[in-house]
Design a protein around this motif. Sequence first.
Motif, short mmCIF file in Angstrom:
data_model
loop_
_atom_site.label_atom_id
_atom_site.label_comp_id
_atom_site.label_asym_id
_atom_site.label_seq_id
_atom_site.Cartn_x
_atom_site.Cartn_y
_atom_site.Cartn_z
N VAL A 1 11.70 9.46 13.67
CA VAL A 1 11.83 8.29 12.81
C VAL A 1 11.89 8.71 11.35
CG1 VAL A 1 10.81 6.10 12.09
CG2 VAL A 1 10.67 6.82 14.48
N MET A 2 10.85 9.42 10.87
CA MET A 2 10.85 9.87 9.47
C MET A 2 9.95 11.08 9.31
SD MET A 2 8.47 7.25 7.25
CE MET A 2 8.53 5.73 8.16
N MET A 3 10.34 11.91 8.33
CA MET A 3 9.52 13.07 7.97
C MET A 3 8.35 12.58 7.12
SD MET A 3 12.53 15.82 7.04
CE MET A 3 11.41 16.74 6.05
N PHE A 4 7.34 13.46 6.96
CA PHE A 4 6.21 13.08 6.11
C PHE A 4 6.73 12.76 4.72
CE2 PHE A 4 6.63 17.52 5.08
CZ PHE A 4 6.26 17.60 3.74
N MET A 5 6.16 11.76 4.13
CA MET A 5 6.54 11.38 2.77
C MET A 5 5.54 10.39 2.22
SD MET A 5 9.66 8.64 3.30
CE MET A 5 10.70 9.76 4.16
N THR A 6 5.61 10.21 0.90
CA THR A 6 4.81 9.19 0.25
C THR A 6 5.71 8.00 -0.02
OG1 THR A 6 3.43 10.89 -0.80
CG2 THR A 6 3.38 8.68 -1.77
N VAL B 1 0.87 -1.17 0.00
CA VAL B 1 0.00 0.00 0.00
C VAL B 1 0.91 1.22 0.00
CG1 VAL B 1 -0.25 0.02 2.53
CG2 VAL B 1 -1.94 1.17 1.11
N VAL B 2 0.59 2.19 -0.84
CA VAL B 2 1.35 3.45 -0.89
C VAL B 2 0.57 4.46 -0.07
CG1 VAL B 2 2.27 5.28 -2.36
CG2 VAL B 2 2.33 2.90 -3.14
N VAL B 3 1.27 5.07 0.89
CA VAL B 3 0.63 6.00 1.82
C VAL B 3 1.43 7.30 1.85
CG1 VAL B 3 -0.01 6.40 4.24
CG2 VAL B 3 -0.18 4.10 3.27
N HIS B 4 0.70 8.42 1.81
CA HIS B 4 1.32 9.72 2.06
C HIS B 4 1.16 9.92 3.56
CE1 HIS B 4 2.74 13.77 1.32
NE2 HIS B 4 1.82 14.17 2.20
N GLY B 5 2.23 9.67 4.29
CA GLY B 5 2.16 9.66 5.74
C GLY B 5 2.62 10.94 6.39
N ALA B 6 2.10 11.18 7.58
CA ALA B 6 2.51 12.32 8.40
C ALA B 6 3.85 11.99 9.06
CB ALA B 6 1.45 12.61 9.46
N ASP B 7 4.47 13.00 9.66
CA ASP B 7 5.73 12.80 10.38
C ASP B 7 5.56 11.74 11.46
OD1 ASP B 7 6.97 14.83 8.98
OD2 ASP B 7 6.91 16.27 10.62
N ILE B 8 6.59 10.92 11.62
CA ILE B 8 6.72 10.06 12.79
C ILE B 8 7.93 10.62 13.52
CG2 ILE B 8 7.14 7.74 13.68
CD1 ILE B 8 5.91 6.62 11.11
#
Length: 95
Positions: free
Chosen positions: A27-32, A17-24
């Motif tokens: 851990v990681m910045m927002f990204m798709t 699944v491809v997700v445009h995610g918010a910052d964690i």
Amino acid sequence: YALNGRVVSGDKPKLKVVVHGADIPWVMMFMTMGHDVKNANQLDPLSPEDQIKADVVVNGNDVYLENITVTKKADQAKTTPASDAHPAMPKSDKQ
């Protein structure tokens, strides 16, 4: 890790699944990005543009999503085919 984001696409045969995610944080910045899932049934309730939350599981080099929950379904009005007239537009008498 807790992930909140928007579904871009899903690929049940490839268990992705491809997700445009918010910052964690930390851990990681927002990204798709594409995420693996372990069970194809987790993808059944998902549609592009759905808002979701999920757990990102990291087990060594194995990273995948589980506990995927739709928090807001995609706006169905946005997915109306372009051939359908807008409700506010007058209907044509031509057939």
